[in-house]
Design an enzyme around this catalytic site. Structure first.
Site: not given
Length: 419
Positions: A133, A201, A240, A244, A253
């Protein structure tokens, strides 16, 4: 074998016995239960039966509205409870099997129960521990040569998430509003997120914590991990991307994180431990354990849009692809003396494997929106639409049984636009 009938493909055989918090219409009080087949065993009803050396002094932990107190008791209590419950539910054990009145009070159909968060989550930390990822995202936003940041192979990268917006499976998630910069040549704009994503996740709940200033050594880390759940770390990619730098994720998030309601104990998962992928370079000594292991947990993500009669499978992955282990994550989290507490939630980060069908986010599956994801019936997606439901499932396959996690599901609601 249990005296409660359990289908071969059930997530909840006697080998599993996950803990959760539930209520019913007749008794709206949240209380602790254990899943067995399609039933819930209400531990508040049978708490007086826990007469072992540890739990005889702590029967009241099963009369609480969350699992925090039980989590905090530690491994001796967890193992004692597990051995007792497996014996109590055994087809050969008459104590509960033949007590008609007690059985009538103690068992509730899962279909008639409302599930709640398993614990009061004081703190939530999300890691970034899948090499595939991290590499995929690095290639998309930087280049192949600089896909991994210099620190990534040396420590389990993580950030502190928002505990207040962690919700139990079945809770709808509203599309967030926020500030974005879709056009680099123009000023930022405020509006509804257009690039809403899911992230496959898993997460674990902390059991006993540590004192402030006293790190947990990796040799003891397993004593502090209670059990695991599935997680969807919903992500607003456009919010995001703009926000970020330099401090990491924030509003992209914190609008919602979904977890499955049943916490599978680590003892149920240990038969499915497998060697961890080799870590090269070798981590610093505080992150090294003798035989690094992870778990063979089959994971799927299904997406059901409005008008779809059946959900489409968009991802099949496995927890065994993770690079950094849970023991390393917990140890690293505490290495500076940070104190962890019972009920804290530590998440894996997006779980992606080596093949495209193993990618655990729509960002990767659509490769930054350049490749539509086929849902069948002429429907495609690049990112999530209003009305889409994301359903994550996971299980370990045993010989004639499976250790399952139930569902981690959430449906996207439209944004609340300013009037």
């Amino acid at each position: 074998m249990s005296f409660i009938p359990v289908a071969e493909d059930s997530d909840f055989p006697i080998h599993n016995l996950p803990y959760g918090v539930f209520s019913t219409r007749g008794d709206p009080r949240p209380r602790i239960g254990v899943a067995i087949g399609d039933q819930i065993l209400d531990l508040s009803i049978i708490k007086h039966l826990f007469t072992g050396p540890v739990l005889s002094k702590h029967q009241d932990v099963f009369n609480q509205p969350t699992l925090n107190s039980f989590m905090g008791l530690g491994q001796a209590a967890w193992k004692e409870a597990r051995v007792f419950l497996q014996n109590l539910l055994s087809v050969s054990q008459a104590r509960l099997r033949d007590d008609t009145e007690l059985r009538k009070c103690a068992f509730i159909s899962q279909a008639s129960a409302t599930m709640h968060l398993p614990a009061t989550i004081g703190d939530y930390t999300d890691f970034y521990s899948s090499r595939q990822h991290a590499t995929n995202v690095g290639i998309m936003f930087r280049d192949k040569e600089n896909a991994l940041m210099p620190n990534w192979l040396h420590l389990p990268v993580g950030y502190h998430g928002r505990a207040s917006s962690v919700v139990v499976s079945g809770t709808p998630i509203r599309r967030p509003m926020g500030q974005m910069k879709p056009d680099d040549s123009k000023p930022p704009v405020y509006g509804a997120c257009k690039l809403l994503d899911m992230e496959l996740e898993m997460a674990f709940f902390v059991g006993p914590g540590n004192r402030l200033g006293e790190p947990i050594p990796i040799s003891k880390a397993h004593e502090h991990i209670f059990g695991m759940v599935l997680m969807n770390d919903w992500s607003a990619r456009d919010i995001q991307k703009w926000e970020y730098v330099p401090l990491g994720p924030f509003l992209g998030k914190s609008f919602g994180t979904t977890v499955s309601p049943w916490v599978v104990p680590m003892d149920a998962l240990m038969p499915f431990a497998v060697p961890n992928p080799k870590q090269d370079p070798r981590p610093l000594p505080y992150l090294c354990h003798d035989e690094p292991y992870t778990f063979d947990i089959n994971l799927s993500v299904n997406l059901k849009g409005e008008g779809m009669s059946q959900a489409a499978t968009i991802c099949k992955s496995n927890f065994k692809y993770m690079y950094w282990t849970m023991l390393q994550q917990l140890t690293h989290h505490s290495v500076n003396g940070c104190n962890l507490r019972p009920g804290d939630l530590l998440a894996s980060g997006t779980i992606s494997g080596p093949e495209p069908e193993n990618f655990g986010s729509m960002l990767e599956l659509s490769w930054k929106g350049t490749k539509p994801i086929d849902l069948g019936n002429g429907q495609t997606r690049k990112f999530l639409l209003d009305g889409d439901e994301v359903i994550i499932t996971g299980y370990c396959q045993g010989d004639g049984y499976r250790i399952g996690f139930g569902q981690c599901a959430g449906k996207v609601l439209p944004a609340l636009l300013p009037s």
